[in-house]
Design an enzyme around this catalytic site. Structure first.
Site, PDB file in Angstrom:
ATOM      1  N   LYS A 120       0.780  -1.502  -0.139  1.00 13.11           N
ATOM      2  CA  LYS A 120       0.144  -0.005   0.492  1.00 13.11           C
ATOM      3  C   LYS A 120       1.058   1.154   0.117  1.00 13.11           C
ATOM      4  O   LYS A 120       1.831   1.179   0.377  1.00 13.11           O
ATOM      5  CB  LYS A 120      -1.009  -0.183   1.335  1.00 13.11           C
ATOM      6  CG  LYS A 120      -1.675  -0.726   1.011  1.00 13.11           C
ATOM      7  CD  LYS A 120      -2.951  -0.613   0.068  1.00 13.11           C
ATOM      8  CE  LYS A 120      -3.720  -2.629  -0.006  1.00 13.11           C
ATOM      9  NZ  LYS A 120      -5.273  -1.775  -1.476  1.00 13.11           N
ATOM     10  N   ASP A 145      -0.031  -0.393  -4.195  1.00 21.38           N
ATOM     11  CA  ASP A 145      -1.466   0.275  -4.884  1.00 21.38           C
ATOM     12  C   ASP A 145      -1.428   1.813  -3.681  1.00 21.38           C
ATOM     13  O   ASP A 145      -1.670   1.835  -2.336  1.00 21.38           O
ATOM     14  CB  ASP A 145      -2.079  -0.677  -3.798  1.00 21.38           C
ATOM     15  CG  ASP A 145      -3.778  -1.056  -4.176  1.00 21.38           C
ATOM     16  OD1 ASP A 145      -4.126   0.293  -5.291  1.00 21.38           O
ATOM     17  OD2 ASP A 145      -4.661  -1.380  -3.545  1.00 21.38           O
ATOM     18  N   GLU A 186      -0.855   0.858  -9.378  1.00 27.45           N
ATOM     19  CA  GLU A 186      -2.239   0.519  -9.110  1.00 27.45           C
ATOM     20  C   GLU A 186      -3.172   2.044  -8.312  1.00 27.45           C
ATOM     21  O   GLU A 186      -3.048   2.354  -7.775  1.00 27.45           O
ATOM     22  CB  GLU A 186      -2.908  -0.751  -7.959  1.00 27.45           C
ATOM     23  CG  GLU A 186      -3.937  -1.363  -8.251  1.00 27.45           C
ATOM     24  CD  GLU A 186      -4.026  -3.009  -7.077  1.00 27.45           C
ATOM     25  OE1 GLU A 186      -2.696  -3.283  -6.580  1.00 27.45           O
ATOM     26  OE2 GLU A 186      -5.201  -2.811  -6.907  1.00 27.45           O
ATOM     27  N   ASP A 239      -8.023  -0.133 -10.849  1.00 30.96           N
ATOM     28  CA  ASP A 239      -8.917  -1.102  -9.464  1.00 30.96           C
ATOM     29  C   ASP A 239     -10.569  -0.539  -9.850  1.00 30.96           C
ATOM     30  O   ASP A 239     -11.601  -0.582 -10.305  1.00 30.96           O
ATOM     31  CB  ASP A 239      -8.419  -1.253  -8.390  1.00 30.96           C
ATOM     32  CG  ASP A 239      -9.322  -2.153  -7.527  1.00 30.96           C
ATOM     33  OD1 ASP A 239     -10.390  -2.376  -7.323  1.00 30.96           O
ATOM     34  OD2 ASP A 239      -8.442  -1.959  -5.953  1.00 30.96           O
ATOM     35  N   LYS A 299     -12.418  -7.147  -9.140  1.00 33.83           N
ATOM     36  CA  LYS A 299     -13.350  -7.351  -8.821  1.00 33.83           C
ATOM     37  C   LYS A 299     -14.594  -7.874  -8.544  1.00 33.83           C
ATOM     38  O   LYS A 299     -15.003  -6.600  -8.706  1.00 33.83           O
ATOM     39  CB  LYS A 299     -12.903  -6.566  -7.088  1.00 33.83           C
ATOM     40  CG  LYS A 299     -12.019  -6.141  -6.926  1.00 33.83           C
ATOM     41  CD  LYS A 299     -11.627  -4.827  -5.368  1.00 33.83           C
ATOM     42  CE  LYS A 299      -9.744  -4.717  -4.995  1.00 33.83           C
ATOM     43  NZ  LYS A 299      -9.750  -3.619  -4.624  1.00 33.83           N
TER      44      LYS A 299
HETATM   45 MG    MG Z   1      -6.208  -1.840  -4.726  1.00 31.66          MG
END
Ligand code: MG
Length: 369
Positions: free
Chosen positions: A163, A188, A213, A238, A262
């Protein structure tokens, strides 16, 4: 398939430690579980938008209400022969992808059980083993992070996702890259930046990342296309990809080099498969992301990860990574380091464990035809 009863449960699943990202800190994962019943059979679905509308405009509480008031009444008592028919029934409801996803996943589990086939095969999957990566949020110190990344790499994880947010960016990444020069890494950003941060984002090119990301706004495509032209490292979208149409537009304008798929974010497995197919036709590789689902939702993600254009290790984790006890049974276990095997049973292969479901329930609703 005639839907004769629907159960909807708003759950909060306690984490073993907080998950910190660019949008905040979560101590539990909130989501919506749906059970669709048809005759003597039933199927389960799960969507986990989290407690606050911070990852996306949706939140577990709002999705529970939308599920109960708008989605369930459109499906109860109906014959739903396919995922596309389910999506057509729900097309008049704008957004609210997570609420729709919980029903779509339940439909697929029920459909696969009715057919007596594993879900992954019905979806068109082509492999029985799926690679999975490691994922680290913001920790107390960079030293802590370097240590846990080292452990993950030693354990055999095929890639590590970090992250990345203001205050936890280039220094953090330099330390990890220096410690592990050959590791497959990506970051991300969870939409923490704008094009005003271009100078900093350009620096990411020197770290040999697999991808960056969602650096920019959660609903953006245009700025990502401008950014991608400035970077050698592929951008992965995403949050921005909420539908097959968004995926088509992203491919058309060169907004990214990868798409994270997702099921919750796009409204279910039917839509996730459609996003996969659009990307495949456009030559855009995909991979399966996660929302810290219990084993119930994770089994649907596992099935999705068997599709041919899923070409990067998924965000799938052993249950013990986040939960003292998983809400779903069976829980998620590696078959080998960084790998999961798909279950060879009819359906998705997992359902809530009744005692855990009762413990995690915040509110529930039942509708019968
Ligand atoms: Mg993500």
């Amino acid at each position: 398939m005639h839907i004769d009863r629907i159960d909807i449960v708003h759950v909060a699943m306690p984490l073993v430690y907080p998950f910190r990202t660019a949008y905040g800190e979560d101590w539990s994962v909130e989501g919506v579980l749906v059970r669709l019943c048809s005759g003597g059979l039933y199927g389960w679905g799960e969507a986990t938008p989290l407690a606050a509308p911070a990852y996306s405009p949706e939140a577990a509480l709002t999705q529970f209400v939308v599920a109960r008031e708008f989605v369930a009444p459109r499906l109860l008592g109906q014959d739903i022969p396919s995922g596309d028919d389910l999506q057509a029934q729900l097309a008049c409801i704008k957004g609210n992808y997570f609420a729709k996803a919980a029903f779509d996943l339940a439909w697929w589990d029920l459909h696969a059980k009715e057919r007596g086939e594993p879900l992954w095969r019905l979806l068109g999957g082509e492999r029985t083993t799926v690679e999975a990566g490691a994922d680290f949020g913001v920790l107390d110190s960079i030293d802590d992070l370097v240590a846990v990344v080292g452990t993950a790499l030693e354990q055999g994880y095929p890639r590590v996702k970090l992250k990345f947010r203001p205050g936890w960016e280039l220094d953090m990444l330099s330390s990890v890259r220096e410690a592990y020069p050959n590791a497959r890494l990506h970051v991300d950003c969870n939409s923490a930046y704008t094009l005003d941060d271009l100078a900093m984002l350009r620096e990411l090119d020197r770290f040999g990342l697999a991808m960056i990301e969602q650096p920019l706004a959660h609903d953006d495509l245009i700025d990502h296309a401008a950014l991608q032209k400035e970077l050698a490292t592929p951008v992965c979208l995403d949050e921005s990809i909420t539908s097959p149409a968004k995926a088509r537009k992203a491919a058309q304008i060169g907004a990214c080099g990868w798409v994270n798929v997702k099921p919750g974010r796009v409204g279910g497995l039917t839509q996730a498969k459609a996003v996969h197919d659009v990307c495949r036709a456009a030559g855009l590789p995909c991979w399966v992301g996660g929302m810290l689902e219990s084993a119930v939702g994770a089994h649907h993600c596992l099935a999705l990860a068997t599709l041919p254009n899923m070409r990067y290790p998924s965000d799938l984790f052993p249950s013990t990574r986040f939960y003292a006890r998983d809400l779903g049974a069976p829980s998620m276990h590696h078959s080998a380091p960084g790998q999961f095997k798909v279950p060879d049973v009819p359906g998705a292969g997992c359902e809530p464990e009744p005692e855990m479901l009762a413990q995690c329930t915040k509110q529930r609703a039942t509708l019968s035809a």
